[in-house]
Motif scaffolding. Structure first.
Motif, PDB file in Angstrom:
ATOM      1  N   HIS A  76       0.877  -0.866   0.079  1.00 24.98           N
ATOM      2  CA  HIS A  76       0.254   0.317  -0.532  1.00 24.98           C
ATOM      3  C   HIS A  76       0.820   1.080   0.099  1.00 24.98           C
ATOM      4  CE1 HIS A  76       0.856  -0.778   4.393  1.00 24.98           C
ATOM      5  NE2 HIS A  76       0.786   0.417   4.290  1.00 24.98           N
ATOM      6  N   ARG A  77       1.945   0.698   0.626  1.00 24.87           N
ATOM      7  CA  ARG A  77       3.781   2.538   0.298  1.00 24.87           C
ATOM      8  C   ARG A  77       3.715   3.319  -1.455  1.00 24.87           C
ATOM      9  NH1 ARG A  77       7.128   0.611   5.520  1.00 24.87           N
ATOM     10  NH2 ARG A  77       5.687   0.601   7.238  1.00 24.87           N
ATOM     11  N   TYR A  79       1.591   2.761  -3.951  1.00 23.35           N
ATOM     12  CA  TYR A  79       0.819   3.972  -5.409  1.00 23.35           C
ATOM     13  C   TYR A  79       0.187   4.606  -4.224  1.00 23.35           C
ATOM     14  CZ  TYR A  79      -2.817   0.724  -3.055  1.00 23.35           C
ATOM     15  OH  TYR A  79      -3.451  -0.718  -2.346  1.00 23.35           O
ATOM     16  N   ASP A  80       0.092   5.946  -4.964  1.00 22.16           N
ATOM     17  CA  ASP A  80      -0.759   6.989  -4.625  1.00 22.16           C
ATOM     18  C   ASP A  80      -1.700   7.305  -5.142  1.00 22.16           C
ATOM     19  OD1 ASP A  80       0.258   7.929  -6.653  1.00 22.16           O
ATOM     20  OD2 ASP A  80       1.338   9.558  -6.013  1.00 22.16           O
ATOM     21  N   ILE A 122      -6.226   7.979  -2.692  1.00 18.60           N
ATOM     22  CA  ILE A 122      -6.865   6.863  -2.968  1.00 18.60           C
ATOM     23  C   ILE A 122      -7.942   7.163  -1.582  1.00 18.60           C
ATOM     24  CG2 ILE A 122      -6.861   4.092  -2.463  1.00 18.60           C
ATOM     25  CD1 ILE A 122      -5.054   4.946  -4.612  1.00 18.60           C
ATOM     26  N   SER A 153      -6.184  -8.408  -5.489  1.00 16.55           N
ATOM     27  CA  SER A 153      -6.490  -7.264  -4.431  1.00 16.55           C
ATOM     28  C   SER A 153      -5.260  -6.479  -5.186  1.00 16.55           C
ATOM     29  CB  SER A 153      -6.486  -7.171  -3.133  1.00 16.55           C
ATOM     30  OG  SER A 153      -5.402  -7.371  -3.209  1.00 16.55           O
ATOM     31  N   ASP A 155      -3.077  -4.628  -3.824  1.00 15.59           N
ATOM     32  CA  ASP A 155      -1.305  -4.875  -2.957  1.00 15.59           C
ATOM     33  C   ASP A 155      -0.612  -5.831  -3.254  1.00 15.59           C
ATOM     34  OD1 ASP A 155      -1.861  -2.424  -1.956  1.00 15.59           O
ATOM     35  OD2 ASP A 155      -2.938  -3.581   0.404  1.00 15.59           O
TER      36      ASP A 155
END
Length: 205
Positions: A76-77, A79-80, A122, A153, A155
């Motif tokens: 999750h770190r 993609y922004d 997001i 998903s 992630d």
């Protein structure tokens, strides 16, 4: 910049294409050429070398940092931002390629086949844990999806892709399409929404 596509990531889409539900043992990955990228608002020119070009509405995530071998718990770190995009597919050529066991390079990666809307941060997930999106063609909703229904998903996809590819800032991942794909014609107006926000708006020429 790399443009990754994910195939067969929603059960109902596999049903509409193949008449059966199945989950691939690993994500189905393909690549689009950088010339496939078509930014928000520019017209899509329907190619004259295909008898049927289908829209496939998808959530598209943007990679924001360099990464390789990323554990899923940290994905999750990486993609922004997210948007709604269209993975245009020359369906007649894809069916022929699949029948002969050949690559999807041309039918998926041709010029203009990766349309992206306006990227936004997001947003918070909805109560069922996913992001809802839909596509309208000529004012009628033709596709609806929710990221909670993905077989793999975001992630999981990032962790999987980073095993084989170094992910770089600006790379894009088209995360797969739900059921409801269909052909486009010259003059069609396509609009893509994330929740109730319109992020994608263009015409076919």
């Amino acid at each position: 910049m790399k443009i990754f596509g994910v195939g067969m990531n929603y059960l109902r889409h596999t049903e509409e294409l193949e008449g059966r539900s199945w989950r691939p043992s690993e994500p189905v990955i393909f690549l689009k050429a950088d010339s496939a990228l078509l930014n928000q608002g520019k017209p899509f020119f329907v190619p004259d070398w295909s008898e049927r070009v289908d829209y496939e509405a998808e959530l598209v995530v943007r990679i924001c940092r360099l990464g390789k071998g990323i554990p899923q718990r940290f994905a999750h770190r990486y993609y922004d931002a997210v948007t709604v995009g269209i993975d245009f597919t020359a369906r007649d050529m894809q069916q022929q390629a699949r029948g002969e066991g050949l690559p999807w390079t041309i039918c998926k990666g041709f010029d203009g086949s990766a349309v992206v809307g306006q990227f936004v941060p997001i947003p918070p997930v909805t109560e069922n844990g996913g992001l809802h999106f839909h596509l309208d063609v000529n004012g009628q909703t033709v596709q609806q999806g929710n990221s909670a229904d993905m077989l793999y998903s975001v992630d999981e996809l990032i962790a999987y892709l980073s095993r084989f590819f170094t992910l770089r800032t600006g790379d894009l991942i088209f995360t797969g399409t739900p059921a409801g794909v269909g052909p486009v014609s010259i003059g069609d107006h396509l609009e893509g929404y994330l929740e109730e926000e319109r992020l994608l708006d263009f015409y076919c020429r």
